[in-house]
Enzyme design. Structure first.
Site, PDB file in Angstrom:
ATOM      1  N   LYS A 195       0.972  -1.133   0.100  1.00 52.59           N
ATOM      2  CA  LYS A 195      -0.075  -0.013  -0.137  1.00 52.59           C
ATOM      3  C   LYS A 195       0.919   1.328  -0.111  1.00 52.59           C
ATOM      4  O   LYS A 195       1.066   2.204   1.002  1.00 52.59           O
ATOM      5  CB  LYS A 195      -0.889   0.040   1.211  1.00 52.59           C
ATOM      6  CG  LYS A 195      -1.878  -1.087   1.205  1.00 52.59           C
ATOM      7  CD  LYS A 195      -3.044  -0.620   0.395  1.00 52.59           C
ATOM      8  CE  LYS A 195      -4.195   0.474   0.870  1.00 52.59           C
ATOM      9  NZ  LYS A 195      -5.173   1.030  -0.170  1.00 52.59           N
ATOM     10  N   ASP A 228      -5.093  -3.825  -2.198  1.00 53.21           N
ATOM     11  CA  ASP A 228      -6.338  -3.604  -2.042  1.00 53.21           C
ATOM     12  C   ASP A 228      -6.924  -3.906  -3.535  1.00 53.21           C
ATOM     13  O   ASP A 228      -7.988  -4.600  -3.950  1.00 53.21           O
ATOM     14  CB  ASP A 228      -7.226  -2.491  -1.572  1.00 53.21           C
ATOM     15  CG  ASP A 228      -6.627  -1.091  -2.281  1.00 53.21           C
ATOM     16  OD1 ASP A 228      -5.434  -1.214  -2.821  1.00 53.21           O
ATOM     17  OD2 ASP A 228      -7.223  -0.254  -2.054  1.00 53.21           O
ATOM     18  N   ASP A 256      -5.470 -16.404   1.508  1.00 48.65           N
ATOM     19  CA  ASP A 256      -6.940 -17.118   1.790  1.00 48.65           C
ATOM     20  C   ASP A 256      -7.835 -16.823   0.633  1.00 48.65           C
ATOM     21  O   ASP A 256      -8.528 -17.712   0.074  1.00 48.65           O
ATOM     22  CB  ASP A 256      -7.253 -16.480   2.969  1.00 48.65           C
ATOM     23  CG  ASP A 256      -6.800 -17.238   4.287  1.00 48.65           C
ATOM     24  OD1 ASP A 256      -5.811 -18.262   3.984  1.00 48.65           O
ATOM     25  OD2 ASP A 256      -7.315 -17.295   5.247  1.00 48.65           O
TER      26      ASP A 256
END
Ligand code: NAD
Length: 367
Positions: A195, A228, A256
């Site tokens: 990020k 993101d 995941d």
């Protein structure tokens, strides 16, 4: 020890751990017998099983065996019986100790969608069919370990919780190197996630990964993506990725998410690789992504494929046996092609089989 002998330590653990490791042992025995490989197998108690027998989640003896092994194959640990134990005595402490002491800084999780199981994914078949991504997650640094950390009281009876996201050049380069080396054996493409739009540590991550590529891995096709956006792209068009590189926190979430693109927990293997020891051997631990599944323990219905594919990763990454690894992957695929399914991946028109039947079918396809 004969020079081609390799030590493999099996740590079945709790719940379905012993049954999925039992099926994996059959596969290892097959390689020993049919391919004349010299795998020296040993086995130990870990987690709740070790607590029941010795009062601790891992004994020193088992821990030192793990340090001496070429590869550790771990099943799962934990279960309701141990839920009330204080944190430092829980079965999971054994795994944390192994990760820490073996310095397992690189976690590798492939997300491969077998064409026979495209319907098990929650995404449309055309989006996931043929999917083959590898997530490389940093495992020993970042916000899960950074200091200062903790919860302190502040004024007005309120509290303040702190965790620190911290990475050094050395840590970033070490994990980026793993991603580049692996990409070089695949499709040469790495997507590095952070990020950097809102975090200084993210800017550092991006710069160091780019520097390493410019200096040492010129042939790799590297692109940077905000974490993101990567989460969104994994659902929109996952096949654009080859190797995804991420820190501990973002890697936890992205792996995941990517894992579930393939449908079932019972199919997902993982590898954790450490630093080289004094003999030049990379310490490593291989385990299914799933836990001990107490709800199906002892019923012989769990899916052993995740653990068997974890051993296939061991063949590839720790034992230098890439051809054998590909042979095992093919046998698993053929077994699914034959229509055999444990209950977790069962669908209409397929043949429901037990854990041991699935293991036997994979062995017969190895033949
Ligand atoms: P879990 O992964 O054990 O089970 C989640 C669900 O998936 C269950 O319904 C289970 O039956 C199913 N499932 C999991 N593996 C399967 C397989 N191979 N075949 C068929 N179905 C399978 O997660 P959980 O229920 O959240 O945790 C149970 C216990 O496992 C807890 O004590 C937890 O702490 C522990 N755990 C251990 C590890 C580990 O050892 N690495 C990882 C996660 C959870």
């Amino acid at each position: 020890m004969p020079s081609n002998q390799r030590k493999i330590l099996l740590l079945p653990g709790d719940g379905i751990g012993p049954e999925v490791v039992r099926e994996t042992k059959k596969v290892i025995d097959w390689f020993n017998k049919k391919k004349s490989l010299d795998f020296k197998l040993d086995q130990g108690l870990i987690g709740g099983a070790a607590i029941d027998e010795h009062g601790v989640p891992i004994t020193d003896e088992v821990f030192y065996k793990a340090l001496e092994s070429d590869a550790v194959i771990f099943g799962a640990c934990g279960g309701p019986k141990y839920d009330k134990l204080e944190f430092s005595k829980k079965p999971e402490r054994a795994l944390l100790k192994l990760r820490k002491e073996l310095k397992l800084f690189a976690n590798l999780r492939p997300a491969i969608c077998f064409k026979q199981l495209v319907d098990a994914s929650s995404l449309k078949p055309e989006i996931v069919s043929g999917l083959d991504i590898l997530i490389v997650r940093e495992l020993t640094g970042g916000i899960y370990f950074g200091e200062p950390r903790g919860v302190q009281p502040i004024e007005n009876g309120e509290r303040r919780g702190v965790n620190t996201h911290v990475y050094t050049t050395k840590e970033i380069k070490r994990i980026a190197k793993v991603a580049f080396e692996l990409a070089a054996k695949r499709n040469n493409k790495v997507t590095s996630c952070e990020k950097s739009n809102v975090m200084e540590a993210g800017v550092l991550w991006r710069e160091e990964v780019q520097n390493l590529k410019d200096n040492e891995y010129k042939k790799i096709n590297l692109n940077h993506m905000l974490a993101d956006n990567c989460a969104m792209q994994l659902l929109r068009n996952p096949k654009q990725f080859d190797v995804i590189l991420a820190d501990n926190l973002f890697g936890d979430m992205l792996s995941d998410e990517a894992a579930m693109l393939t449908g079932s927990l019972g199919l997902l293997p993982s590898a954790s690789l450490g630093v080289k020891d004094k003999n030049g051997r990379t310490r490593s631990l291989y385990e299914p992504v799933h836990g001990s599944a107490p709800d199906i323990e002892g019923k012989n219905i769990s899916n052993p494929i995740a653990t068997i594919l974890s051993f296939s990763m061991a063949l590839k990454y720790s034992l230098g046996l890439e051809k054998e690894s590909a042979h095992l992957d093919k046998a698993v695929e053929k077994t699914l092609e034959d229509g055999l399914r444990t209950p977790d991946i069962m669908s209409k028109g397929k043949k429901k089989v037990s854990t041991s039947d699935m293991g036997d079918a994979i062995i017969s396809n190895l033949n």
